[in-house]
Scaffold this active site. Sequence first.
Site, PDB file in Angstrom:
ATOM      1  CG  ASP A   1      -2.254   0.729   0.798  1.00 30.10           C
ATOM      2  OD1 ASP A   1      -2.313   1.936   0.548  1.00 30.10           O
ATOM      3  OD2 ASP A   1      -3.403  -0.091   0.836  1.00 30.10           O
TER       4      ASP A   1
ATOM      5  CG  HIS B   1      -1.007   1.708  -3.281  1.00 29.82           C
ATOM      6  ND1 HIS B   1      -2.164   1.421  -2.612  1.00 29.82           N
ATOM      7  CD2 HIS B   1      -0.473   0.464  -4.170  1.00 29.82           C
ATOM      8  CE1 HIS B   1      -2.549   0.111  -3.089  1.00 29.82           C
ATOM      9  NE2 HIS B   1      -1.717  -0.410  -4.041  1.00 29.82           N
TER      10      HIS B   1
END
Length: 388
Positions: free
Chosen positions: A214, A237
């Site tokens: 993430d 991310h």
Amino acid sequence: MTNFLFSLLFIIIIFFPPSLGARTYNVVSFGAKPDGRTVSTAPFLKAWASACNSAAPSSIYVPKGRFLLKGIMFKGPCKNQITFRIDGTLVAPSDYRGLGDSDSWILFSKVNKVSVVGGTLDAQGASYWACKKSGKNCPIGAPSMTFNWANNIVINGLTSINSRQTHLVINGCKKVLVQNVKAIAPDQSPNTDGIHVQTSTDVTITSSTLQTGDDCVSIGAGTYNLFMTNLKCGPGHGVSIGSLGKEFNEDGVQNITLKDSIFTGSDNGIRIKTWARPSKGFVRNILFDNIIMNNAKNPIVIDQNYCPDNKGCPRQSSGVQISKVTYRNIRGTSATPEGVNFDCSVTNPCKEIKLQNIKLLYKNKAAMSSCKNVRGSANAMLMPRSCL
């Protein structure tokens, strides 16, 4: 921001001076077993109680070996500064049910002048990720290490692997230095953010490697004076401000700097993300400087129309006001044709957005840019061509 970093380092030296005669508490002497099988939670708490009640500065020492810990809270306030020196590995139960419904695996709460030096955290998150992927009724998922309402904190040389959720959470804290940290989890592991900062002020994150499933760093509401430098991000991310604005009465984000960092194969580069719903929140005084993108999918993103599954915000627009954001000296390659995408709120357009010296290529040609509801300026070399 550079002056802020030096000031923070000076403050840390003042708070953590070398201490002659400081008492050391070895967790093994309290009954902890370095075999990776015997639960050592109680011995660790006994060592903490001794250190916390010490009138002199003290150290808790974790020698080499694997120490199995269930959910544990190190609670303050304590009488003096404490250094957690870790040469071994702290291990969570391999069964995803082993932490129950705890919202943190290792929690420091209401402590002051605590440093965590070295060591490895192994949350053994694989069984939890499998539970999430299967759609079963899983526990909430515990971050590996959390600091709640803590001040004057140093985290230096820590490695966190296979977190069940976020590796490191900084919540409600003041004056925190995170340096030489590694956060590592597979790129498809859900919600394994590297570092999450919220409701905190005067935080520095430096010289760290964040390879997660993430966000490398996620920045939540109420974060002021966050300085990040020399980060290696990817997979993951990217570095994200947000998502913000899910609640109407939400604190803003202000004075954030990221510089001298590298993104490699990340799903995003530098991103600001807000919900498409009314909010009193804001984002302002942000600087992204001297960033290298190596095949990042979305190098520069502002998304103010975030609305997962179109629930809770259809046909609304973001109330979060984004202003005074500077992108400077950002170069490298994009894995997608669009290197710059500003999708701002129709009712609260982004203001005072600056682009300076941007060079992003897609397949050896200039990447494209897209702008909606954004006001700002662009100068010096720009590739892709500015849409401001």
